[in-house]
Write a protein that holds these residues in place. Structure first.
Motif, short mmCIF file in Angstrom:
data_model
loop_
_atom_site.label_atom_id
_atom_site.label_comp_id
_atom_site.label_asym_id
_atom_site.label_seq_id
_atom_site.Cartn_x
_atom_site.Cartn_y
_atom_site.Cartn_z
N ALA A 260 25.30 49.79 39.35
CA ALA A 260 24.27 48.82 38.97
C ALA A 260 23.88 48.92 37.51
O ALA A 260 23.30 47.99 36.96
CB ALA A 260 23.03 49.02 39.84
N SER A 261 24.18 50.03 36.85
CA SER A 261 23.83 50.19 35.44
C SER A 261 24.95 49.76 34.50
O SER A 261 24.84 49.89 33.29
CB SER A 261 23.45 51.65 35.15
OG SER A 261 24.55 52.50 35.43
N SER A 262 26.02 49.23 35.07
CA SER A 262 27.17 48.81 34.26
C SER A 262 27.14 47.31 34.00
O SER A 262 26.84 46.52 34.89
CB SER A 262 28.48 49.18 34.98
OG SER A 262 29.58 48.53 34.38
N GLU A 263 27.48 46.92 32.77
CA GLU A 263 27.55 45.50 32.43
C GLU A 263 28.67 44.80 33.19
O GLU A 263 28.72 43.58 33.25
CB GLU A 263 27.77 45.32 30.92
CG GLU A 263 26.56 45.67 30.08
CD GLU A 263 26.79 45.45 28.60
OE1 GLU A 263 27.62 44.59 28.25
OE2 GLU A 263 26.13 46.13 27.78
N MET A 264 29.56 45.57 33.80
CA MET A 264 30.66 45.00 34.57
C MET A 264 30.18 44.45 35.91
O MET A 264 30.94 43.83 36.65
CB MET A 264 31.73 46.09 34.79
CG MET A 264 33.08 45.55 35.23
SD MET A 264 34.32 46.87 35.31
CE MET A 264 35.67 45.99 36.12
N PHE A 265 28.91 44.67 36.22
CA PHE A 265 28.33 44.22 37.50
C PHE A 265 28.55 42.72 37.69
O PHE A 265 28.79 42.24 38.79
CB PHE A 265 26.83 44.53 37.53
CG PHE A 265 26.22 44.49 38.90
CD1 PHE A 265 26.14 45.62 39.68
CD2 PHE A 265 25.72 43.30 39.41
CE1 PHE A 265 25.57 45.59 40.95
CE2 PHE A 265 25.14 43.25 40.66
CZ PHE A 265 25.07 44.40 41.44
N PHE A 266 28.46 41.96 36.60
CA PHE A 266 28.65 40.51 36.67
C PHE A 266 29.99 40.12 36.05
O PHE A 266 30.11 39.10 35.37
CB PHE A 266 27.50 39.79 35.97
CG PHE A 266 26.18 39.98 36.64
CD1 PHE A 266 25.96 39.51 37.93
CD2 PHE A 266 25.13 40.62 35.99
CE1 PHE A 266 24.74 39.69 38.56
CE2 PHE A 266 23.90 40.79 36.61
CZ PHE A 266 23.72 40.33 37.90
N SER A 267 30.99 40.97 36.27
CA SER A 267 32.32 40.73 35.70
C SER A 267 32.95 39.45 36.25
O SER A 267 32.68 39.03 37.38
CB SER A 267 33.23 41.92 36.03
OG SER A 267 34.56 41.62 35.77
#
Length: 582
Positions: A260-267
């Motif tokens: 949840a802390s990764s910008e890849m969450f909305f990849s």
């Protein structure tokens, strides 16, 4: 020809000029007396955007938020004494989040130390255990040599901060008088010209180019020989790296868990991403079926305890990759930590890897899809205000190109567990360095000051902790929409083993203050919305003015939520069992 000057102003203008040389264009000022020379120097410089924040604790987090959004160093300038100590929580978060924060602390001169002088503490290297560097500056001398020496040292600190981001402290010892027309010295004009040419003429060279990455052949062999594997995208994985991780995952046929802390969450590439791995990992049956030979972790450790436990118990060969070369693994079972920019690592290793066709990948993705659909339907059916449903509803309502900040404690865990990972053009932010509940509103306001549309979800305890930060929004005219999840303080404690000790829980941990936030919020000239249903939640979004400060308060029942979370977990285990039995 001689010119009369105030030496404190001269030194302050020199430091401000040095900041500009290295691209620092945002400074947060905390009002005070001892930092008066800095304030005058900053006020004079039109190329720097200034923000005034009364409380140093809020100011530090606010500056950090600006640095997060702009991805450039931001400075905060404060007076002496306890004001310096109040910045410490933000310094800690910046240190563990690798955020370039420049802390400029005004100090008393050496002669006023250790003699009972007012507002005087030992603030040299006060952040030593949680900062990257320190420079002390005394202002007694105005010789060319003094300015040249300090320029070299401060320049080196600011250059190295670009290579290894984090907080640094510049401590400046000022003696009275502070005001520009309170002259202390006379100086030749040519000497003055020389001082301000230092920043233009002096070039400090430090190589910022990392040596070509050499990946041990044993690592390549381990990955190539692996029949199955898993990739974890933790905190610090940005959108630019997301596409490369997807490319790597597809070549290896490894599924990806995105924290949840990764910008890849909305990849944009979701076909290989596990959307319910933190619930799959709870299932003993799933763990019996998934035995990855290799786990590749990019960035920081995952938020989810179930994923951390899966990682610890796995007998896989574990590889950690991050720019700091740090061990982001509480279990200490990582076999190899590699200091590398993930982009460089992936681009280097991909040509050396054999493409795989993992027949088990499709089964894992199918099971994950079944579990996600089942959980989503269960949550959609809830009419009461379940915290986990907030994220499903919120993501339907916020526009593209928005910033979304998720607070610590329960909100980040709920977002990790119940928000649907999917293709969205949303900028995701968290404070997962030290993961404290303090400074969340302040940090988000820093982000919002450099953006158009920003949303924040946080708990009532975290909101209460940072209430005075709402002054920042009004004073600096920063728009922000806050979703305040009020579970009457400390709802997360009801999910922990200590919850069975009800008397102690009620008295010392889950402390219900029965605060009426409405009047407090309105006193800061914010628009307040009391949300008691999902229809009201949707209607509120139609009413809010995103150019203002808005607070949507959702009152929840922590006890009911705990029961429902357990029900979701039990149902997830049933889905896994049914899948493997079929």
């Amino acid at each position: 020809m001689k010119k009369f000057i105030n030496r404190n102003i001269l030194w302050s203008e020199f430091i401000v000029d040095t900041l500009l040389k290295f691209g620092i264009k945002n400074v947060v000022i905390c009002p005070g007396s001892r930092n008066t020379p800095l304030i005058f120097a900053l006020a004079k410089e039109k190329r720097i955007k200034k923000y005034t924040v009364i409380d140093e604790r809020s100011a530090g987090f606010f500056a950090m938020g600006i640095a997060k959004k702009t991805k450039k160093p931001t400075a905060v300038a404060t007076t002496s004494g306890t004001a310096v100590a109040n910045l410490y929580p933000s310094v800690v978060e910046a240190f563990y989040s690798n955020i370039p924060l420049i802390v400029i602390t005004a100090d008393r001169p050496e002669i006023l130390h250790n003699c009972g002088a007012n507002q005087t503490i030992n603030q040299k290297k006060i952040y030593a255990n949680n900062s990257k560097d320190f420079q002390n500056i005394t202002t007694e001398s105005i010789s060319k040599e003094s300015f040249t020496r300090i320029h070299k040292r401060v320049s080196r600190i600011l250059i190295e901060q670009k290579i290894d981001p984090g907080p640094v402290q510049i401590n400046i010892m000022f003696d009275k008088p502070f005001e520009p027309e309170s002259f202390t010295d006379s100086i030749e004009q040519n000497s003055l010209d020389y001082i301000f040419k230092i920043n233009k003429n002096e070039q400090i060279k430090i190589s910022t180019k990392l040596d070509d990455l050499v990946i041990p052949f044993s690592i390549i062999r381990k990955i190539n020989s692996a029949r199955s594997g898993l990739i974890i995208a933790g905190g610090g994985v940005n959108k630019q790296i997301a596409a490369l991780i997807t490319k790597l995952a597809k070549k290896l046929s490894f599924p990806v868990f995105v924290d949840a802390s990764s910008e890849m969450f909305f990849s944009s590439s979701q076909d290989i991403i596990l959307k319910s791995f933190n619930q799959l990992a709870i299932s003993k049956e799933f763990r019996n079926h998934l035995h990855p030979d290799v786990i590749i972790q990019f960035g920081k450790a995952p938020t989810s305890n179930s994923v951390l436990q899966f990682f610890e118990s796995s007998r896989a060969f574990k590889i950690g990759i991050n720019e700091q070369g740090n061990l982001y693994d509480p279990s200490r079972t990582t076999n190899k930590s590699i200091k590398s920019n993930p982009k460089v690592f992936i681009e280097t290793i991909i040509p050396l890897l054999q493409a795989k066709k993992n027949s088990g990948l499709k089964r894992i993705i199918t099971l994950d899809k079944n579990l996600t659909e089942n959980r989503t339907k269960m949550i959609e059916k809830t009419n009461w205000m379940f915290e986990g449903k907030i994220y499903q509803e919120l993501l339907k309502l916020i526009p593209d190109n928005s910033n979304l900040f998720i607070g610590n404690s329960l909100p980040i865990r709920d977002f990790d567990s119940y928000a649907i990972r999917g293709k969205r053009n949303i900028n995701l932010f968290t404070n997962r360095g030290a993961s404290g509940i303090d400074g969340i509103v302040s940090t988000t306001l820093g982000i919002a000051s450099k953006s158009k549309t920003t949303f924040l979800v946080l708990g009532d305890q975290s909101f209460f902790h940072d209430l005075n930060s709402l002054l920042i929004a009004g004073h600096n005219k920063i728009p922000l929409t806050i979703i305040l999840v009020n579970n009457r303080c400390g709802g997360i404690f009801k999910m922990l083993p200590a919850a069975k000790y009800k008397a102690e829980l009620r008295k010392y941990l889950s402390m219900n203050y029965n605060l009426k936030f409405e009047n407090i919020i309105k006193s800061f000239n914010a628009d307040y919305f009391n949300i008691t249903s999902w229809k009201e939640f949707e209607k509120a979004f139609m009413k809010i003015d995103i150019n203002k400060l808005n607070v949507l308060e959702i009152l929840t029942d922590a006890d009911q939520s705990v029961k429902f979370r357990k029900f979701i977990s039990a149902e997830a285990k049933k889905v896994v069992t049914k899948y493997y039995d079929s």
